[in-house]
Design a protein around this motif. Structure first.
Motif, PDB file in Angstrom:
ATOM      1  N   LEU A 137       0.806  -1.220   0.000  1.00  0.00           N
ATOM      2  CA  LEU A 137       0.000   0.000   0.000  1.00  0.00           C
ATOM      3  C   LEU A 137       0.841   1.272   0.000  1.00  0.00           C
ATOM      4  O   LEU A 137       0.619   2.171  -0.819  1.00  0.00           O
ATOM      5  N   THR A 138       1.827   1.370   0.901  1.00  0.00           N
ATOM      6  CA  THR A 138       2.582   2.623   0.998  1.00  0.00           C
ATOM      7  C   THR A 138       3.363   2.916  -0.277  1.00  0.00           C
ATOM      8  O   THR A 138       3.694   4.071  -0.546  1.00  0.00           O
ATOM      9  N   ILE A 139       3.652   1.891  -1.079  1.00  0.00           N
ATOM     10  CA  ILE A 139       4.377   2.123  -2.327  1.00  0.00           C
ATOM     11  C   ILE A 139       3.583   3.062  -3.237  1.00  0.00           C
ATOM     12  O   ILE A 139       4.169   3.847  -3.999  1.00  0.00           O
ATOM     13  N   ILE A 140       2.254   3.018  -3.136  1.00  0.00           N
ATOM     14  CA  ILE A 140       1.406   3.875  -3.966  1.00  0.00           C
ATOM     15  C   ILE A 140       1.635   5.343  -3.645  1.00  0.00           C
ATOM     16  O   ILE A 140       1.496   6.222  -4.505  1.00  0.00           O
ATOM     17  N   ARG A 141       2.062   5.629  -2.408  1.00  0.00           N
ATOM     18  CA  ARG A 141       2.307   7.016  -1.990  1.00  0.00           C
ATOM     19  C   ARG A 141       3.789   7.327  -1.816  1.00  0.00           C
ATOM     20  O   ARG A 141       4.156   8.413  -1.379  1.00  0.00           O
ATOM     21  N   ALA A 142       4.658   6.384  -2.183  1.00  0.00           N
ATOM     22  CA  ALA A 142       6.088   6.537  -1.918  1.00  0.00           C
ATOM     23  C   ALA A 142       6.765   7.534  -2.843  1.00  0.00           C
ATOM     24  O   ALA A 142       7.752   8.176  -2.471  1.00  0.00           O
ATOM     25  N   ASN A 143       6.248   7.655  -4.053  1.00  0.00           N
ATOM     26  CA  ASN A 143       6.911   8.470  -5.066  1.00  0.00           C
ATOM     27  C   ASN A 143       5.887   8.778  -6.158  1.00  0.00           C
ATOM     28  O   ASN A 143       5.009   7.964  -6.434  1.00  0.00           O
ATOM     29  N   LYS A 144       6.036   9.927  -6.803  1.00  0.00           N
ATOM     30  CA  LYS A 144       5.058  10.322  -7.826  1.00  0.00           C
ATOM     31  C   LYS A 144       4.912   9.296  -8.945  1.00  0.00           C
ATOM     32  O   LYS A 144       3.838   9.166  -9.537  1.00  0.00           O
ATOM     33  N   LYS A 145       5.997   8.564  -9.230  1.00  0.00           N
ATOM     34  CA  LYS A 145       5.926   7.602 -10.339  1.00  0.00           C
ATOM     35  C   LYS A 145       5.008   6.424 -10.017  1.00  0.00           C
ATOM     36  O   LYS A 145       4.644   5.655 -10.914  1.00  0.00           O
ATOM     37  N   TYR A 146       4.609   6.296  -8.743  1.00  0.00           N
ATOM     38  CA  TYR A 146       3.704   5.215  -8.348  1.00  0.00           C
ATOM     39  C   TYR A 146       2.268   5.690  -8.127  1.00  0.00           C
ATOM     40  O   TYR A 146       1.385   4.872  -7.862  1.00  0.00           O
ATOM     41  N   TYR A 147       2.032   7.010  -8.217  1.00  0.00           N
ATOM     42  CA  TYR A 147       0.714   7.548  -7.879  1.00  0.00           C
ATOM     43  C   TYR A 147      -0.403   6.979  -8.759  1.00  0.00           C
ATOM     44  O   TYR A 147      -1.558   6.928  -8.337  1.00  0.00           O
ATOM     45  N   ASP A 148      -0.067   6.571  -9.981  1.00  0.00           N
ATOM     46  CA  ASP A 148      -1.099   6.080 -10.895  1.00  0.00           C
ATOM     47  C   ASP A 148      -1.315   4.574 -10.797  1.00  0.00           C
ATOM     48  O   ASP A 148      -2.045   3.990 -11.610  1.00  0.00           O
ATOM     49  N   LEU A 149      -0.707   3.920  -9.815  1.00  0.00           N
ATOM     50  CA  LEU A 149      -0.848   2.468  -9.694  1.00  0.00           C
ATOM     51  C   LEU A 149      -2.309   2.005  -9.580  1.00  0.00           C
ATOM     52  O   LEU A 149      -2.676   0.993 -10.208  1.00  0.00           O
ATOM     53  N   PRO A 150      -3.169   2.700  -8.822  1.00  0.00           N
ATOM     54  CA  PRO A 150      -4.568   2.248  -8.781  1.00  0.00           C
ATOM     55  C   PRO A 150      -5.199   2.164 -10.171  1.00  0.00           C
ATOM     56  O   PRO A 150      -5.883   1.186 -10.486  1.00  0.00           O
ATOM     57  N   GLU A 151      -4.957   3.165 -11.001  1.00  0.00           N
ATOM     58  CA  GLU A 151      -5.491   3.152 -12.370  1.00  0.00           C
ATOM     59  C   GLU A 151      -4.837   2.057 -13.206  1.00  0.00           C
ATOM     60  O   GLU A 151      -5.493   1.389 -14.019  1.00  0.00           O
ATOM     61  N   PHE A 152      -3.542   1.846 -13.007  1.00  0.00           N
ATOM     62  CA  PHE A 152      -2.826   0.798 -13.739  1.00  0.00           C
ATOM     63  C   PHE A 152      -3.377  -0.575 -13.363  1.00  0.00           C
ATOM     64  O   PHE A 152      -3.621  -1.424 -14.233  1.00  0.00           O
TER      65      PHE A 152
END
Length: 351
Positions: A137-152
């Motif tokens: 979970l925290t990886i989604i907020r760890a860095n901007k490059k991961y912010y779109d993971l929910p959509e991915f």
């Protein structure tokens, strides 16, 4: 809270042979407690045999943005073991040609592998029935490059299975580090926002609970109700299922047990809670674990102890489903963790 892996710290317990030595000696060598082999022999369940392959669990690397106290992988930012694209291609061939219906990607934080998205895109074309990514979970907020993971994840219909030690900040941060709870809540809200975990949604969002100390998890059904009520009341969060997983006495959790002088008591708890019914459905019977460098193991725990499959087919490059089916599962005393109480697997209780 640890900030470095056992490997980085140069701990003896970073070595799998040292862990196996501890699990094989002491109270087990003296006969104070029966070995796992002796215990399952009492109920005529030795050897445990592999059944038809259903789940391929692939560890794409030990790198992680967290250093959790209970981690059996000994993952962390300092771990550099990462699956290459070449090994991923070999895995894709096996996924296409095996009888497995579930693909389970894990780590570390699997999302940190630089080829993670490529792998997910390619694997999603194969038509696996259940495509799981285990996210902290925290990886989604760890860095901007991961912010779109929910959509991915949504785009590829990925089943997200997320670590969540507790519905309170104190217990979660104690196990996983300061600030983890707040980032996890934010990530869950973002997953909900794209449809994950909502009633009637096909976008599956499940949570995983691990005890924060030297004790076994409580009743999974009761805990799920508590988690759902607390997360909804406090944060408006929805999810589908809660999986309660017993901490196995290996790697960092073993280190914790020894340091806190709880090792023998914990092993007694596991042995006393042994349930023969759980042996029938342990995950190693229908799962194959693939390491970051392509080697084959009966489960993720055996992978960390470097206990390879008992088969001539030991690497993804020489995968042979016929040779692997019916093999004897490799066991040691850590296996008590999967057969205590209602049993434990990566999919929750088994009995």
């Amino acid at each position: 809270m640890a900030t470095k892996s056992l490997q980085k710290l140069g701990s003896d317990l970073a070595q799998s042979n040292k862990q196996i030595e501890i699990l094989s000696n002491g109270i087990f060598k003296t006969g104070e407690l029966p070995t796992f082999k002796d215990k399952i022999s009492e109920t005529s369940q030795f050897p445990i045999k592999a059944k038809k392959l259903e789940i391929l669990q692939i560890n794409v690397g030990y790198m992680c943005n967290q250093v959790c106290d209970h981690c059996h992988v000994d993952a962390g930012p300092d771990r550099k073991e990462i699956m290459t694209r070449d090994t991923m291609r070999q895995c894709l061939e096996v996924i296409k040609n095996s009888g497995a219906h579930t693909l389970d990607l894990t780590g570390g934080a699997p999302e940190m592998n630089p080829d993670f998205r490529w792998f997910v895109e390619e694997a999603s074309k194969v038509g696996i029935t259940d495509f799981i990514v285990r996210s902290n979970l925290t990886i989604i907020r760890a860095n901007k490059k991961y912010y779109d993971l929910p959509e991915f994840f949504k785009k590829h219909n990925v089943h997200v299975v997320s670590s969540m030690p507790h519905w309170t900040r104190g217990k979660t941060d104690k196990q996983r580090g300061d600030g983890v709870f707040d980032k996890s809540i934010k990530a869950l809200q973002e997953l909900n926002a794209v449809g994950y975990g909502m009633p009637g949604s096909d976008l599956k969002l499940d949570l995983v609970y691990n005890p924060s100390g030297a004790f076994l998890p409580g009743d999974q059904v009761a805990m799920e109700k508590d988690f759902k009520k607390a997360l909804m009341d406090d944060f408006g969060i929805e999810f589908h299922n809660l999986f309660a997983i017993t901490n196995l006495p290996i790697a960092r959790f073993l280190d914790y047990l020894i340091a806190s002088e709880n090792y023998e008591d914990y092993m007694y708890s596991l042995v006393e809670a042994y349930n023969p019914a759980a042996v029938e459905n342990v995950m190693c019977t229908n799962t194959l674990s693939i390491s970051w460098d392509g080697y084959l193991f009966d489960c993720d725990f055996n992978q960390m102890l470097e206990l390879p499959v008992n088969s001539k087919s030991r690497h993804i490059s020489e995968f042979n489903e016929e040779l692997l089916e019916g093999r004897n599962i490799v066991i040691s005393q850590h296996c008590y963790g999967c057969t205590a109480g209602a049993g434990s697997s990566c999919q929750g209780v088994v009995a």
